[in-house]
Enzyme design. Sequence first.
Site, PDB file in Angstrom:
ATOM      1  N   CYS A 156       0.854  -1.179   0.000  1.00 10.39           N
ATOM      2  CA  CYS A 156       0.000   0.000   0.000  1.00 10.39           C
ATOM      3  C   CYS A 156       0.896   1.236   0.000  1.00 10.39           C
ATOM      4  O   CYS A 156       2.118   1.128   0.112  1.00 10.39           O
ATOM      5  CB  CYS A 156      -0.917  -0.001   1.224  1.00 10.39           C
ATOM      6  SG  CYS A 156      -0.031   0.181   2.794  1.00 10.39           S
TER       7      CYS A 156
ATOM      8  N   HIS B 102       5.757  -6.196   8.082  1.00 10.60           N
ATOM      9  CA  HIS B 102       5.579  -7.582   8.510  1.00 10.60           C
ATOM     10  C   HIS B 102       5.732  -8.532   7.328  1.00 10.60           C
ATOM     11  O   HIS B 102       4.794  -9.209   6.911  1.00 10.60           O
ATOM     12  CB  HIS B 102       4.212  -7.763   9.176  1.00 10.60           C
ATOM     13  CG  HIS B 102       4.152  -7.142  10.532  1.00 10.60           C
ATOM     14  ND1 HIS B 102       2.986  -6.696  11.106  1.00 10.60           N
ATOM     15  CD2 HIS B 102       5.128  -6.879  11.433  1.00 10.60           C
ATOM     16  CE1 HIS B 102       3.249  -6.198  12.302  1.00 10.60           C
ATOM     17  NE2 HIS B 102       4.546  -6.294  12.516  1.00 10.60           N
TER      18      HIS B 102
ATOM     19  N   HIS C 222       3.542   1.778  10.787  1.00 12.81           N
ATOM     20  CA  HIS C 222       2.584   1.620  11.886  1.00 12.81           C
ATOM     21  C   HIS C 222       2.622   2.792  12.863  1.00 12.81           C
ATOM     22  O   HIS C 222       1.653   3.029  13.578  1.00 12.81           O
ATOM     23  CB  HIS C 222       2.890   0.337  12.683  1.00 12.81           C
ATOM     24  CG  HIS C 222       2.832  -0.905  11.855  1.00 12.81           C
ATOM     25  ND1 HIS C 222       1.793  -1.205  11.027  1.00 12.81           N
ATOM     26  CD2 HIS C 222       3.706  -1.936  11.749  1.00 12.81           C
ATOM     27  CE1 HIS C 222       2.015  -2.375  10.438  1.00 12.81           C
ATOM     28  NE2 HIS C 222       3.171  -2.839  10.851  1.00 12.81           N
TER      29      HIS C 222
ATOM     30  N   HIS D 148      -1.115  -4.901  18.522  1.00 15.07           N
ATOM     31  CA  HIS D 148      -0.556  -4.441  17.254  1.00 15.07           C
ATOM     32  C   HIS D 148       0.171  -3.105  17.460  1.00 15.07           C
ATOM     33  O   HIS D 148      -0.332  -2.210  18.143  1.00 15.07           O
ATOM     34  CB  HIS D 148      -1.661  -4.271  16.213  1.00 15.07           C
ATOM     35  CG  HIS D 148      -1.146  -4.147  14.813  1.00 15.07           C
ATOM     36  ND1 HIS D 148      -0.654  -2.968  14.308  1.00 15.07           N
ATOM     37  CD2 HIS D 148      -1.029  -5.063  13.813  1.00 15.07           C
ATOM     38  CE1 HIS D 148      -0.268  -3.146  13.062  1.00 15.07           C
ATOM     39  NE2 HIS D 148      -0.488  -4.429  12.738  1.00 15.07           N
TER      40      HIS D 148
ATOM     41  N   GLU E  29       0.556  -0.541  15.616  1.00 14.02           N
ATOM     42  CA  GLU E  29      -0.205   0.649  15.208  1.00 14.02           C
ATOM     43  C   GLU E  29      -1.125   1.108  16.328  1.00 14.02           C
ATOM     44  O   GLU E  29      -1.199   2.311  16.634  1.00 14.02           O
ATOM     45  CB  GLU E  29      -1.037   0.342  13.956  1.00 14.02           C
ATOM     46  CG  GLU E  29      -1.886   1.520  13.492  1.00 14.02           C
ATOM     47  CD  GLU E  29      -2.856   1.151  12.393  1.00 14.02           C
ATOM     48  OE1 GLU E  29      -4.005   1.639  12.431  1.00 14.02           O
ATOM     49  OE2 GLU E  29      -2.469   0.373  11.491  1.00 14.02           O
TER      50      GLU E  29
ATOM     51  N   THR F  50      -6.356   0.762  11.143  1.00 11.18           N
ATOM     52  CA  THR F  50      -6.551   0.896   9.688  1.00 11.18           C
ATOM     53  C   THR F  50      -6.945  -0.405   9.008  1.00 11.18           C
ATOM     54  O   THR F  50      -7.679  -0.396   8.018  1.00 11.18           O
ATOM     55  CB  THR F  50      -5.267   1.427   9.023  1.00 11.18           C
ATOM     56  OG1 THR F  50      -4.169   0.583   9.382  1.00 11.18           O
ATOM     57  CG2 THR F  50      -4.982   2.852   9.461  1.00 11.18           C
TER      58      THR F  50
ATOM     59  N   SER G 197       1.577 -10.660   9.772  1.00  8.63           N
ATOM     60  CA  SER G 197       0.971  -9.433   9.250  1.00  8.63           C
ATOM     61  C   SER G 197      -0.517  -9.403   9.585  1.00  8.63           C
ATOM     62  O   SER G 197      -1.282 -10.273   9.160  1.00  8.63           O
ATOM     63  CB  SER G 197       1.174  -9.352   7.734  1.00  8.63           C
ATOM     64  OG  SER G 197       0.367  -8.332   7.178  1.00  8.63           O
TER      65      SER G 197
END
Length: 656
Positions: free
Chosen positions: A14, A41, A74, A124, A126, A163, A219
Amino acid sequence: MLKNIFVAEHGGFCFGVSRAVRTVEENLGRGPLCTFGQIIHNPQVVERFEEQGVRVISRPEEAPPGASVVIRSHGVTPDVIAGLEAAGLRVLNATCPHVLHIQQIARTAHESGKRVFIVGDAAHPEVVGISGWCGGAAEIIGSVEEAEQVRDDGREACVVAQTGTTREKWETVTAALKERVARLEAVNTICNATATRQKEARELAARVDVMLVIGGANSFNTGKLAEACREVNKRTYSVERIEDLKAVVIKSGETLGITAGASTPEWLIKEVKAVMSEMDKNENQTNWLEEFEKQEKIRTGSVVTGEIVALHDDDMFLNIGYKTDALLPASEAALEEGKTLRDVYSVGDQVTAEVVKLNDGEGNVLLSRRKMEEKGAWENIEKAFQNNESVTVKVKEAVKGGLVGFSSGVRVFIPASQVGLGFENDLTKYVGQELQVRILETGENNKRRVIASRKALLKEEEDAKKKAALERFEVNMIVAGTVKRMTSFGAFVDIGDIDGLLHITDMAWYRLTSPKQVLSVGQQIECVILAIDKEAGKVSLGYKQLQPRLWDNIFDRYPIGSVVTGTVARVVSFGAFVSLEPGIDGLVHVSQLTNKFVKNPADVVTPGQEVQALVMDVDPEAKRISLSMKALLADAPAAEEAPAEEKPAAEEATEA
């Protein structure tokens, strides 16, 4: 055979991940480089960066001094950034702009006194980072069940999403929260790209027989994709590495779908498709697996060795034991200037090169020796830089400000000030030479640029020789040397691997006003070592100590009754001093200047005048020589004596 292979349009990196990876790539070779946690990841990408010297850290103290640290997409907490900066590290913040936006929403809500909820995985990075921007006070909701445990405390509240959260989870969790929190603002922060990928992957999985989801096992994004695909297709396989394809079972006539997580590189997606296309040609699953075992090591970036089966002017083909031959263009063969492929190679030769592409568009594996050698050369340059080792540079040209050369294909610049120990007026003499240099700097201004110094190595060699010389020499040792340069206070003499200082006071037994009175540059002399300072690396020399003292054997040089020639050095009221040799002056008393009465000696002699005189007396103890010019005059009558009050004591000639 497979009926069709479909690849999702939006699979792979992305924007945020691509930006983070690019940040690392742009800073390779610019000194120590780290990432705070794995940059993405995906194990293959992380491993490749580690091979290029990129270190993964989790605390500031793990980074080398002065290193650059890339913040992954992240994001991190503000405390992490403050800690890195406090440690003197250069922070390169590659946090995804979308994540930065979520961090700002959470921070603003918290600072205004609102309660903050985050829908996502509490572990996570993020989510950990977002929570850090609201002082760690955010409440993480991972399921509807957790949302149902929330109690309203009367405050206004704000809820955001990780996200990669699925739209279904967001909708069900926020619905449950709204039933329990009266004043709740729901801000949908699911990344549009994530939502699009999940929707597309789900639709693709629903219309194929077998679905492959490519990405790292750890991931979050890839895991959610696989989860979405399995909901509509039980024959969904997670693929982290090419080896995982051996577990895929697919029958003739079936269709295959392929998608990939946001942290999956494009080359891996293409490689999976190429391998599955090969499987498509093998109806027998057993034969496919056997063929795979032979070929699984041939992939983009791998180094292979093959035999030349066809050789042309512009390219050559190699048999590397793969399903197709490999193409090595002349432009990628790393040939020496002026050489052709036919000059260097013959059919049947073994050649080693790096795989650039598994398919060049015409079914051939594309190889490059240039890229392989360049990578190896850069690794050697970086290793030499880190270990303070020297490298060999062949000088290509002299340019304004220095020399340009190459070390195994890597361009190296040597500034003029770093070419030699002293100023180099003509640099063209080095063109074509191979020089040993020390790397001073790499990767300046985002470019693979190397700055090196020959001076540093020459200085080390000189220092080593000086140190050995200091051990070799001893006080009172007599050494031969060459006068290299002179100053107002003395001369520097090369006595072998070190320059000793010969002070002006140790040049002669008489007083000097300039070293040039005794020595000249280039003159070969013998000296005695007076002192050695090993700590400062200095040697003091003596020259006069090996010369006879002025008044030694004075009677042999100036016997009483002999006639000598000298130059009037100075005139005084009681006579004149005559220089017989450097440091030895004789006195002609006023009464011995002429056979006439003299009141003022200046009426008879002047400084610089050459005269002859008779040695009347020599006194080594008092360092005096008495001379008479009158005694050499023919039929000289007795001179009238000067009045007693005008006969001062004779002036001494002193030894330096």
